[in-house]
Design a protein around this motif. Structure first.
Motif, mmCIF file in Angstrom:
data_model
loop_
_atom_site.group_PDB
_atom_site.id
_atom_site.type_symbol
_atom_site.label_atom_id
_atom_site.label_comp_id
_atom_site.label_asym_id
_atom_site.label_seq_id
_atom_site.Cartn_x
_atom_site.Cartn_y
_atom_site.Cartn_z
ATOM 1 N N ARG A 136 0.839 -1.207 0.000
ATOM 2 C CA ARG A 136 0.000 0.000 0.000
ATOM 3 C C ARG A 136 0.872 1.256 0.000
ATOM 4 O O ARG A 136 0.636 2.213 0.729
ATOM 5 C CB ARG A 136 -0.967 -0.001 1.189
ATOM 6 C CG ARG A 136 -1.909 -1.194 1.247
ATOM 7 C CD ARG A 136 -2.892 -1.215 0.089
ATOM 8 N NE ARG A 136 -3.897 -0.189 0.215
ATOM 9 C CZ ARG A 136 -5.059 -0.352 0.857
ATOM 10 N NH1 ARG A 136 -5.335 -1.508 1.426
ATOM 11 N NH2 ARG A 136 -5.945 0.622 0.909
ATOM 12 N N ASN A 137 1.915 1.206 -0.809
ATOM 13 C CA ASN A 137 2.843 2.329 -0.972
ATOM 14 C C ASN A 137 3.565 2.683 0.327
ATOM 15 O O ASN A 137 3.953 3.829 0.543
ATOM 16 C CB ASN A 137 2.112 3.563 -1.517
ATOM 17 C CG ASN A 137 3.057 4.528 -2.205
ATOM 18 O OD1 ASN A 137 4.042 4.110 -2.813
ATOM 19 N ND2 ASN A 137 2.789 5.810 -2.101
ATOM 20 N N THR A 138 3.744 1.710 1.208
ATOM 21 C CA THR A 138 4.511 1.922 2.435
ATOM 22 C C THR A 138 5.658 0.923 2.488
ATOM 23 O O THR A 138 5.581 -0.172 1.926
ATOM 24 C CB THR A 138 3.648 1.743 3.695
ATOM 25 O OG1 THR A 138 3.225 0.369 3.799
ATOM 26 C CG2 THR A 138 2.437 2.661 3.673
ATOM 27 N N GLY A 139 6.722 1.327 3.181
ATOM 28 C CA GLY A 139 7.877 0.464 3.372
ATOM 29 C C GLY A 139 8.356 0.566 4.805
ATOM 30 O O GLY A 139 7.678 1.148 5.664
ATOM 31 N N PRO A 140 9.521 0.018 5.116
ATOM 32 C CA PRO A 140 10.012 0.024 6.496
ATOM 33 C C PRO A 140 10.194 1.422 7.072
ATOM 34 O O PRO A 140 10.164 1.598 8.288
ATOM 35 C CB PRO A 140 11.344 -0.725 6.401
ATOM 36 C CG PRO A 140 11.728 -0.681 4.956
ATOM 37 C CD PRO A 140 10.446 -0.676 4.200
ATOM 38 N N GLU A 141 10.351 2.413 6.199
ATOM 39 C CA GLU A 141 10.449 3.792 6.684
ATOM 40 C C GLU A 141 9.131 4.265 7.301
ATOM 41 O O GLU A 141 9.092 5.288 7.992
ATOM 42 C CB GLU A 141 10.865 4.733 5.544
ATOM 43 C CG GLU A 141 9.864 4.877 4.414
ATOM 44 C CD GLU A 141 9.979 3.814 3.335
ATOM 45 O OE1 GLU A 141 9.495 4.067 2.208
ATOM 46 O OE2 GLU A 141 10.540 2.728 3.608
ATOM 47 N N ASP A 142 8.045 3.511 7.052
ATOM 48 C CA ASP A 142 6.727 3.866 7.580
ATOM 49 C C ASP A 142 6.343 3.023 8.787
ATOM 50 O O ASP A 142 5.162 2.917 9.124
ATOM 51 C CB ASP A 142 5.667 3.693 6.479
ATOM 52 C CG ASP A 142 5.927 4.576 5.276
ATOM 53 O OD1 ASP A 142 5.893 5.805 5.443
ATOM 54 O OD2 ASP A 142 6.182 4.040 4.182
ATOM 55 N N VAL A 143 7.325 2.424 9.447
ATOM 56 C CA VAL A 143 7.017 1.533 10.566
ATOM 57 C C VAL A 143 6.265 2.253 11.680
ATOM 58 O O VAL A 143 5.394 1.663 12.340
ATOM 59 C CB VAL A 143 8.305 0.869 11.106
ATOM 60 C CG1 VAL A 143 9.239 1.897 11.735
ATOM 61 C CG2 VAL A 143 7.968 -0.236 12.092
ATOM 62 N N ASP A 144 6.562 3.532 11.903
ATOM 63 C CA ASP A 144 5.850 4.264 12.961
ATOM 64 C C ASP A 144 4.367 4.393 12.632
ATOM 65 O O ASP A 144 3.517 4.359 13.534
ATOM 66 C CB ASP A 144 6.471 5.645 13.165
ATOM 67 C CG ASP A 144 7.846 5.572 13.822
ATOM 68 O OD1 ASP A 144 8.118 4.564 14.507
ATOM 69 O OD2 ASP A 144 8.644 6.503 13.637
ATOM 70 N N ARG A 145 4.045 4.526 11.349
ATOM 71 C CA ARG A 145 2.637 4.575 10.949
ATOM 72 C C ARG A 145 1.965 3.226 11.157
ATOM 73 O O ARG A 145 0.798 3.153 11.560
ATOM 74 C CB ARG A 145 2.516 5.010 9.490
ATOM 75 C CG ARG A 145 2.828 6.488 9.259
ATOM 76 C CD ARG A 145 2.929 6.812 7.784
ATOM 77 N NE ARG A 145 1.722 6.430 7.069
ATOM 78 C CZ ARG A 145 1.664 6.252 5.757
ATOM 79 N NH1 ARG A 145 2.760 6.386 5.021
ATOM 80 N NH2 ARG A 145 0.531 5.922 5.172
ATOM 81 N N LEU A 146 2.681 2.146 10.884
ATOM 82 C CA LEU A 146 2.119 0.814 11.111
ATOM 83 C C LEU A 146 1.827 0.602 12.594
ATOM 84 O O LEU A 146 0.747 0.118 12.966
ATOM 85 C CB LEU A 146 3.089 -0.253 10.606
ATOM 86 C CG LEU A 146 2.677 -1.709 10.855
ATOM 87 C CD1 LEU A 146 1.350 -2.030 10.167
ATOM 88 C CD2 LEU A 146 3.764 -2.667 10.384
ATOM 89 N N VAL A 147 2.764 0.966 13.445
ATOM 90 C CA VAL A 147 2.556 0.830 14.892
ATOM 91 C C VAL A 147 1.395 1.721 15.335
ATOM 92 O O VAL A 147 0.576 1.325 16.177
ATOM 93 C CB VAL A 147 3.849 1.168 15.655
ATOM 94 C CG1 VAL A 147 3.600 1.214 17.157
ATOM 95 C CG2 VAL A 147 4.934 0.145 15.327
ATOM 96 N N ALA A 148 1.295 2.920 14.757
ATOM 97 C CA ALA A 148 0.187 3.817 15.095
ATOM 98 C C ALA A 148 -1.152 3.196 14.702
ATOM 99 O O ALA A 148 -2.136 3.283 15.446
ATOM 100 C CB ALA A 148 0.376 5.162 14.400
ATOM 101 N N ALA A 149 -1.211 2.565 13.524
ATOM 102 C CA ALA A 149 -2.450 1.913 13.088
ATOM 103 C C ALA A 149 -2.831 0.786 14.045
ATOM 104 O O ALA A 149 -4.015 0.598 14.367
ATOM 105 C CB ALA A 149 -2.282 1.379 11.667
ATOM 106 N N LEU A 150 -1.855 0.043 14.512
ATOM 107 C CA LEU A 150 -2.127 -1.031 15.475
ATOM 108 C C LEU A 150 -2.626 -0.462 16.800
ATOM 109 O O LEU A 150 -3.496 -1.051 17.457
ATOM 110 C CB LEU A 150 -0.868 -1.869 15.682
ATOM 111 C CG LEU A 150 -0.469 -2.726 14.465
ATOM 112 C CD1 LEU A 150 0.976 -3.186 14.585
ATOM 113 C CD2 LEU A 150 -1.401 -3.922 14.321
ATOM 114 N N ARG A 151 -2.103 0.677 17.201
ATOM 115 C CA ARG A 151 -2.597 1.334 18.419
ATOM 116 C C ARG A 151 -4.059 1.746 18.256
ATOM 117 O O ARG A 151 -4.863 1.621 19.191
ATOM 118 C CB ARG A 151 -1.748 2.570 18.736
ATOM 119 C CG ARG A 151 -0.340 2.285 19.234
ATOM 120 C CD ARG A 151 0.397 3.583 19.515
ATOM 121 N NE ARG A 151 -0.243 4.334 20.597
ATOM 122 C CZ ARG A 151 -0.002 5.623 20.847
ATOM 123 N NH1 ARG A 151 0.838 6.311 20.066
ATOM 124 N NH2 ARG A 151 -0.613 6.230 21.839
#
Length: 399
Positions: A136-151
């Motif tokens: 979805r146009n995200t990579g490891p540089e977007d890990v903080d967004r992934l963690v935020a989505a999980l929160r």
């Protein structure tokens, strides 16, 4: 180093090759870039001798930093023409360019994502990221967004519906952060395995119970609504609105209900509700677009309380979103009950429909139609793909 410098472009190409080889696990192979017309035409299109000298200086600077080695063409004279550049140190090259390479991003992201790798979808996303890919146009540089989505998902777990901007402000001190930054990852983490991605932020957020403001459950028809707390209220013309989480069921003192129609859009619902007469043994419900969790629970309670003879209909937009909503509603019906489409066939709306030429939209509509149990409709769209907004049609009722 000037970002438009052709020398920088050559170094960036070399770093990209290094990242690709790293992602494919090609250990021990050394990337290089040939300075030929086919591989790097920019070298032969430099407008002046000064531009050529500037490119050479950029690459020699990288060589002095031990990032690359330059293979000069001896036939052209001393350091006059480059034959190729060869990677010497990938980290030094990234440092020359002032960028973080993919392997460093993965290394930095790994401890942040590690606590969540038990989540199947997180594991799948991480597997793609760790091999240099995108989700979805995200990579490891977007890990903080992934963690935020999980929160966000954790915060929603025990709630029916939550105002999205309030939750966003609580979690991130930014009332619009969730809407602007997380909807794609939230969709990826929550959509079904066979469901196509959803691009509309509001559709994703409503599905998981994040709303801009609470929507009432609007019902048109005859009967008495049974509410929590042993309360009840008679339906009024043209319709009545209640809090969805207060709904417990319906009682019919007159003719029993024979049909239930759900309508996606508010304008059409209002017009259809006004076509109901006091003797119409049917109910019409407004879905509020993508139905929120409390609406879905109320609809499931209604469907489960009605006898098997009752017919269930849905009328929505003929587009990807309309068919996705239909599939959500069909899944709420008790086993053995089916949802029937109303004015959602290409043949029924031929005079107002527009051809759909976007294959991804057509494929999604067909997939959702099949999930809803509308196989005949899916076949129609395979041969005659069209779209139409519900509001284009003048309301007609199936009963």
């Amino acid at each position: 180093m000037n970002r438009s410098d052709p020398g920088r472009k050559a170094l960036a190409r070399l770093l990209k090759s290094a990242e690709t080889w790293w992602a494919k696990g090609k250990v021990g192979r050394v990337p290089s870039l040939a300075f030929t017309q086919a591989s790097f035409p920019d070298y032969f299109e430099l407008p002046t001798h000064e531009a050529l000298e500037a490119l050479h200086e950029t690459l020699q600077h990288a060589q002095r930093r031990e990032a690359i080695t330059i293979d000069w063409d001896p036939r052209a004279g001393d350091q006059r023409q480059i034959r190729r550049i060869v990677l010497a140190d990938e980290n030094a090259l990234a440092d020359c360019l002032g960028v973080e390479p993919k392997w460093a991003m993965v290394h930095s992201a790994e401890p942040k994502v590690a606590p969540f790798l038990g989540h199947e979808t997180v594991r799948r996303i991480w597997d793609v990221w760790s091999q240099g890919g995108k989700v979805r146009n995200t990579g490891p540089e977007d890990v903080d967004r992934l963690v935020a989505a999980l929160r966000v998902l954790e915060a929603c777990k025990d709630r029916d519906e939550t105002p999205v901007r309030r939750l966003s402000a609580w979690l991130f001190a930014d009332s619009k952060y969730v809407e602007h930054n997380l909807h794609a990852l939230l969709d990826e983490l929550t959509r079904g395995e066979d469901d196509p991605p959803v691009s509309q932020a509001e559709d994703v957020l409503r599905r998981i119970g994040l709303i801009k403001h609470p929507q009432p459950l609007l019902i048109a028809g005859q009967g008495t609504i049974m509410l929590t707390g042993n309360r009840k209220v008679a339906l009024a013309q043209p319709y009545l609105g209640i809090a969805p989480d207060a709904f417990e069921g319906m009682r019919f003192d007159g003719p029993p209900c024979q049909d239930v129609l759900t309508i996606e859009n508010l304008t059409t619902f209002n017009e259809a509700a006004r076509q109901m007469t006091g003797a119409t043994p049917a109910l019409i419900l407004y879905t509020g677009g993508v139905p929120a969790p409390s609406w879905r629970r109320a609809y499931a309670a209604l469907a489960g309380s009605l006898p098997a003879r009752v017919r269930f209909w849905h009328w929505g937009d003929i587009d990807e979103g309309g068919f996705r909503i239909a599939s959500m509603i069909a899944a709420l019906l008790p086993e053995g009950r089916t949802l029937q489409p109303w004015l959602m066939s290409p043949t029924e709306v031929a005079e107002a429909a527009q051809p759909c030429t976007t294959s991804s939209t057509v494929n999604a509509m067909i997939r959702y139609a099949k999930m809803t149990g509308w196989d005949d409709l899916a076949r129609q769209f395979e041969h005659e793909p069209v779209t139409i907004e519900q509001e284009v049609l003048m309301p007609r009722l199936p009963f």
